[in-house]
Design an enzyme around this catalytic site. Structure first.
Site: not given
Length: 188
Positions: A86-87, A90, A116-117, A136
């Site tokens: 997800g975000r 980050e 993913c991330h 990702y």
């Protein structure tokens, strides 16, 4: 005594990438603790793939309480680590407490699952160099910049590290991770 797995996440994590491993590992008999920047109710998101979009779309997802703050985590209490995407990665990658936690698992050669991330966190912690990981697909340059080899796969296993691209890979990803856990840190 419970065999514990740590899941590190934060606001804007992908809902499925938090809840699928959380529930699947609990089903196996592990205690799963969710750690976040602070002990609070987290707000997750839903990333979906829709026709006409060049990348995923994002919608509000579920909420769920964090069990503890990163600063309160003693990683020695846990047999494995899960890093959803997800975000959240980050901004979590910049947190020195997350980096401390992640380094412990790699230095102690404990099982780690990232999706993913998630490699944004392990890359920032300096533990991806020389490894092979999925992520990702848009993160392939980030994986290379962290000194790792990107592999496009649903369950990429490199030693104790199991990685995947995104939530459609869950069955293969968790199957491979649980196989390692059953050998390295079985539930009695």
């Amino acid at each position: 005594m419970a065999v514990k797995v740590l899941l590190v996440t934060g606001d804007a994590a992908e809902s499925l990438e938090v809840f699928y491993p959380y529930q699947r590992l609990r089903e196996e008999g592990y205690q799963v603790d969710i750690a976040a920047p602070s002990k609070k109710k987290l707000r997750f998101v839903v990333h979906d793939f829709e026709d006409g979009f060049d990348t995923y779309t994002e919608k509000p997802g579920y909420t769920w309480p964090a069990d503890l703050a990163f600063a309160d985590v003693d990683p020695a209490e846990y047999v494995a680590l899960v890093i959803p995407g997800g975000r959240a990665p980050e901004y979590l990658r910049n947190d020195p407490e997350v980096q401390r936690i992640v380094r412990h698992f790699f230095e102690a050669e404990k099982p780690v699952a990232q999706i993913c991330h998630g490699p944004q966190i392990t890359g920032a912690a300096g533990v991806l160099g020389g490894r092979t990981t999925a992520a990702y697909p848009a993160l392939e340059p980030d994986v290379r910049a962290a000194g790792a080899t990107y592999q496009d796969g649903e369950a990429v296993v490199d030693g104790m590290l199991v990685s995947a691209r995104a939530w459609p890979d869950h069955p293969g990803w968790l199957r491979a991770f649980i196989e390692i856990l059953r050998t390295k840190a079985p539930v009695a």
